[in-house]
Design an enzyme around this catalytic site. Structure first.
Site, PDB file in Angstrom:
ATOM      1  N   GLY A   1       0.795  -1.217   0.000  1.00  0.00           N
ATOM      2  CA  GLY A   1       0.000   0.000   0.000  1.00  0.00           C
ATOM      3  C   GLY A   1       0.829   1.269   0.000  1.00  0.00           C
TER       4      GLY A   1
ATOM      5  N   THR B   1      -5.778   1.868   9.741  1.00  0.00           N
ATOM      6  CA  THR B   1      -4.948   0.795  10.280  1.00  0.00           C
ATOM      7  C   THR B   1      -5.118   0.629  11.780  1.00  0.00           C
ATOM      8  OG1 THR B   1      -3.087   2.339  10.483  1.00  0.00           O
ATOM      9  CG2 THR B   1      -3.204   1.009   8.486  1.00  0.00           C
TER      10      THR B   1
ATOM     11  N   ASP C   1      -4.761  -3.539  -0.868  1.00  0.00           N
ATOM     12  CA  ASP C   1      -3.721  -4.536  -0.606  1.00  0.00           C
ATOM     13  C   ASP C   1      -4.278  -5.952  -0.674  1.00  0.00           C
ATOM     14  OD1 ASP C   1      -1.671  -2.775  -0.252  1.00  0.00           O
ATOM     15  OD2 ASP C   1      -1.572  -2.942   1.927  1.00  0.00           O
ATOM     16  N   PRO C   2      -3.970  -6.699  -1.737  1.00  0.00           N
ATOM     17  CA  PRO C   2      -4.351  -8.119  -1.754  1.00  0.00           C
ATOM     18  C   PRO C   2      -3.757  -8.889  -0.579  1.00  0.00           C
ATOM     19  CG  PRO C   2      -3.808  -7.386  -3.962  1.00  0.00           C
ATOM     20  CD  PRO C   2      -3.430  -6.259  -3.041  1.00  0.00           C
ATOM     21  N   HIS C   3      -2.600  -8.444  -0.050  1.00  0.00           N
ATOM     22  CA  HIS C   3      -2.002  -9.192   1.063  1.00  0.00           C
ATOM     23  C   HIS C   3      -2.652  -8.886   2.411  1.00  0.00           C
ATOM     24  CE1 HIS C   3       1.315  -5.830   1.227  1.00  0.00           C
ATOM     25  NE2 HIS C   3       0.354  -5.528   2.062  1.00  0.00           N
TER      26      HIS C   3
ATOM     27  N   TYR D   1      -0.024   7.677 -26.347  1.00  0.00           N
ATOM     28  CA  TYR D   1      -0.937   7.327 -27.427  1.00  0.00           C
ATOM     29  C   TYR D   1      -2.225   8.117 -27.304  1.00  0.00           C
ATOM     30  CZ  TYR D   1       2.021   3.327 -28.451  1.00  0.00           C
ATOM     31  OH  TYR D   1       3.076   2.530 -28.783  1.00  0.00           O
TER      32      TYR D   1
END
Length: 639
Positions: free
Chosen positions: A157, A302, A394-396, A425
Site C-alpha cells: 500500500g 490501520t 492490498d491483496p495481502h 498514445y
C-alpha cells in the site's frame, strides 16, 4: 472472462487450515507445481546434452554441496518454526493478517520457479498479462469502467499511495505547462493561474488528448513538474485525515511537496474524518486562494478500521466545483478494507441496492440475523468509491494473498501518460472498444514507480481471483466470516462480567462498534482511575500476547496494539477514555491511550458453536495473563 462457478464455494477448502487439514491436497498440488517446472526444463530442446552426468553426481564435493544445502535448509526451517507468527490460527488476532489462500501459494510457487520479472514484457510475457488482468479485476470491483481504467500490482500500500500522489502532482502542473508552451497556450488563454491550479482531473486529461493530437504532448509534459520542476508551495495542499497511514508523510518527503503542506483533517469519535470540519477546512483554503492538490480519504484505517464517508468527499468536490470553480484530486487509501467492495457485488458484478444486499446476506447465510453490516453510511461510502481518481488496495490484507502484494487502480488510464517514460498514445472513443497496441497493454516498468518486480505475485493474485471471484458469493463469503466473528467478539466483550484475580477486579471496555472487523479493547482495574496505570496494564497485556514474550509460536493468544495520542488525534481519544470512567483531569495529564488491537480476519469462527468454544477458552487466557501481571506487580511491591 471465464465463467465462474461459485454457488458451492466451500471456505474451508480454500485454505491449508489451522491444523493443515488440507495437507494431502496441498502436497499433491505443490508436487505438481514443482514437477511441471522440472518437466519444462527437461523438455526444452531435448537434443541438448545434460550438464551433469551420473558420475558427477556421486563425486565427493558434489555430495558435500548437497548435504550442506540440506543442512542450511534445516537451520532455516528451525528458525522459521521457532519464531514465525502463526497467522493461520484463530488464536492470532492482531494485524491485518490471516491464513493465505492455497491457490495463491501454489500459483506463486509455480510462477516463481520461472522467475518472471514484470518490469519488462520480454522477461515476463505470461505474468505481465496476468498482472494487467488482475489489475482490471480490481478496477471492475471498485466500479470503474474497465475500458477506461487501469490498475497494476505493487509491493504494498505504501508504493500504491506514492503512485496516487505521483499522478496527482503531475496532473496538477499540466495546465501550467500548457500555458507556457507557445503551441498550446491558446487552449487555456482564458484562465488565470489560480484557475489553472484548480481544474478538474477530467478537464485536464481532455486537454492532454488535444496535446497528443497536436503532437506536442511530450514537449508540454517536460514543462511540468516532471521536467523543469515547480517552485515550492505552488502544488497546493494535501488534505489527509488524522487517521492517515505513515506512508503519506513519507510521500510528501519523497515527492518534494513538503510535509508542511499536509493539512490534517480531524476525525470524529468513531475515528472517521469529521465531515463538517472537512468542509470548513476545504472551503477556507479555497477562499484564501490556496489550491488543493489532493484529498485523501481512508477506507479501513490501520488503527481502528474506520471507514471514511467517501460519499461526502465526492459530494464536497462537486460542491467546490459548482460553488467556487475549484476542483481537486481524490485518492482513496483502501489498503485495508478495499477488498470488502466484493461484498456489495452480485454474481454479474453489479453493485446491489441496500435492501437486496441484506436479503442476499441472509439468504446465503454469510451474515446471520443479529449482525448488522454494513451500516447504511458505510454502504454509501463503498458505493461512492467509483468516483475517486485512484484507489489503493492490498491483496495481502483482506485479499488473503501472501506478501508482498499491493495494488493501485486509476479511474482514467490516460493519467498514466503523465508519469510514464515512453511515447504516449491518443485513445479512440471507448465505445469503439479498440484493441490497444501491444506495448500499450503490457509495458509496466516505464509506467510505474518500481523497477524489477516478481511476476509470481501477479500469478498468485490472478489465480485467487479466478477461484474466488470478487463478488458476494466469492470473496464476499470469506470476508464476511471475519466480520461476523468481529461482531460476535464485540458483543461478548461488552457483556463480559469483570474478571476477578484474587482481590482485584478487571473490567473489559470496547471501542465503538467497528466499521469493519478491527476490534479495539482495553482492560481496566475497577477502582483504579489512574490513566497511566491503565496504559501500563494494557501494554503489559500486549507484551504477554505478542512476539515480545520470545515465544510467539507457543503463545496461547496473540494480538497487536496501538497508542492513540493527542499529537495525532487531538481530544478524540477522550471519548473512549471518558466511557471507561476516567476524569478529564486524567486525560489532560496523560493525553495518550494504549489499546489492544485485533483484526478479526479468521474464517475459522463463523459458526456459533466454534465461536462460543473459542470465547470460553479466551476468557481463561485473559484471566491467566492478568494473574501474571498481578503477580509481577505484587513482587515489585515486596522488592
Amino acid at each position: 472472462m471465464t465463467k465462474q462457478f461459485t454457488s458451492h464455494l466451500n471456505i474451508d477448502a480454500l485454505f491449508l487450515g489451522p491444523k493443515s487439514e488440507n495437507a494431502v491436497f496441498f502436497r499433491e498440488m505443490m508436487e505438481y507445481a514443482v514437477s511441471e517446472h522440472m518437466h519444462w526444463r527437461s523438455d526444452f530442446h531435448p537434443e541438448d546434452p545434460a550438464l551433469v552426468t551420473s558420475v558427477d553426481r556421486y563425486a565427493p564435493d558434489y555430495r558435500e554441496t548437497l548435504y550442506r544445502t540440506e543442512g542450511i535448509l534445516n537451520q532455516l526451517s528451525a528458525k522459521l518454526k521457532n519464531t514465525s507468527v502463526p497467522w493461520f490460527s484463530p488464536r492470532y488476532m492482531g494485524h491485518m493478517n490471516a491464513d493465505t489462500l492455497m491457490v495463491s501459494n501454489l500459483a506463486y510457487v509455480m510462477a516463481m520457479m520461472y522467475n518472471p520479472n514484470n518490469c519488462a514484457h520480454e522477461s515476463s510475457p505470461t505474468t505481465t498479462e496476468l498482472e494487467i488482468e488482475a489489475g482490471l479485476d480490481l478496477c471492475r470491483m471498485f466500479g470503474y469502467d474497465t475500458r477506461r481504467a487501469w490498475g497494476h500490482i505493487t509491493s504494498g500500500g505504501t508504493v500504491a499511495n506514492y503512485e496516487g500522489l505521483w499522478v496527482a502532482r503531475n496532473l496538477k502542473t499540466i495546465p501550467l505547462a500548457i500555458a507556457r508552451h507557445p503551441q498550446s497556450c491558446d487552449l487555456v488563454e482564458d484562465k488565470s493561474e489560480q484557475q489553472l491550479l484548480n481544474m478538474s482531473s477530467s478537464d485536464i486529461l481532455d486537454l492532454t488528448d488535444e496535446l497528443k493530437r497536436r503532437g506536442i504532448f511530450e514537449e508540454v509534459r517536460e514543462l511540468s513538474c516532471r521536467g523543469v520542476g515547480i517552485k515550492q508551495g505552488m502544488f497546493g495542499k494535501v488534505l489527509v485525515p488524522q487517521s492517515k497511514h505513515y506512508s503519506w508523510m513519507k510521500a510528501m518527503d519523497v515527492f518534494g511537496i513538503g510535509q508542511e503542506h499536509i493539512v490534517p483533517l480531524p476525525v470524529d469519535e468513531y475515528y472517521r474524518t469529521d465531515v463538517e470540519k472537512m468542509r470548513e477546512i476545504t472551503f477556507s483554503l479555497i477562499e484564501q486562494g490556496e489550491p488543493i492538490l489532493a484529498m485523501v480519504t481512508v477506507v479501513g484505517t490501520t488503527e481502528v478500521g474506520a471507514i471514511d464517508r467517501v460519499d461526502e468527499v465526492i459530494a464536497l468536490r462537486q460542491e467546490c466545483e459548482e460553488r467556487y470553480g475549484a476542483s481537486f484530486y481524490v485518492h482513496i487509501d483502501a489498503a485495508y478494507a478495499g477488498y470488502a467492495s466484493a461484498m456489495f457485488l452480485n454474481e454479474q458484478g453489479e453493485f446491489m441496492e441496500y435492501d437486496e444486499l441484506i436479503r442476499r446476506y441472509r439468504g446465503l447465510e454469510i451474515i446471520p440475523d443479529g449482525v448488522i453490516w454494513p451500516k447504511p453510511e458505510i454502504y454509501q461510502s463503498f458505493r461512492a468509491m467509483c468516483h475517486a481518481d485512484s484507489i489503493t488496495v492490498d491483496p495481502h490484507k483482506v485479499g488473503f494473498i501472501q506478501y508482498a502484494a499491493g495494488a493501485v487502480c486509476m479511474k482514467d488510464k490516460r493519467i498514466v501518460d503523465l508519469i510514464s517514460y515512453r511515447a504516449a498514445y491518443v485513445f479512440e472513443d471507448v465505445n469503439d472498444q479498440p484493441k490497444q497496441p501491444v506495448n500499450r497493454r503490457v509495458v509496466l516498468g516505464s509506467s510505474i514507480m518500481e523497477g524489477s518486480k516478481a511476476g509470481a505475485t501477479s500469478a498468485a493474485i490472478w489465480a485467487a481471483h479466478r477461484l474466488v471471484p470478487l463478488n458476494i458469493n466469492g470473496y464476499g463469503k470469506v470476508i464476511a466470516a471475519g466480520i461476523v466473528a468481529a461482531n460476535w467478539m464485540v458483543k461478548k466483550l461488552l457483556a463480559t462480567e469483570p474478571l476477578v484475580v484474587g482481590k482485584r477486579c478487571f473490567e473489559i471496555h470496547v471501542m465503538p462498534h467497528p466499521d469493519f472487523h478491527m476490534v479495539n479493547f482495553t482492560f481496566k482495574e475497577r477502582g483504579n482511575d489512574d490513566l497511566g496505570h491503565h496504559n501500563r496494564l494494557n501494554k503489559r497485556m500486549y507484551e504477554l500476547c505478542s512476539y515480545a514474550t520470545g515465544r510467539t509460536y507457543t503463545n496461547d493468544f496473540l494480538t497487536s496494539s496501538t497508542s492513540l495520542g493527542y499529537s495525532e488525534y487531538g481530544d478524540t481519544p477522550w471519548h473512549y477514555v471518558a466511557s471507561c470512567g476516567f476524569s478529564q483531569e486524567e486525560w489532560n495529564k496523560v493525553r495518550s491511550l494504549y489499546v489492544l488491537r485485533a483484526a478479526v480476519m479468521t474464517h475459522c469462527l463463523r459458526n456459533t458453536d466454534d465461536f462460543d468454544e473459542y470465547w470460553e477458552r479466551l476468557q481463561e487466557i485473559f484471566i491467566h495473563k492478568l494473574t501474571q501481571i498481578v503477580d509481577e506487580e505484587e513482587k515489585k511491591k515486596v522488592v
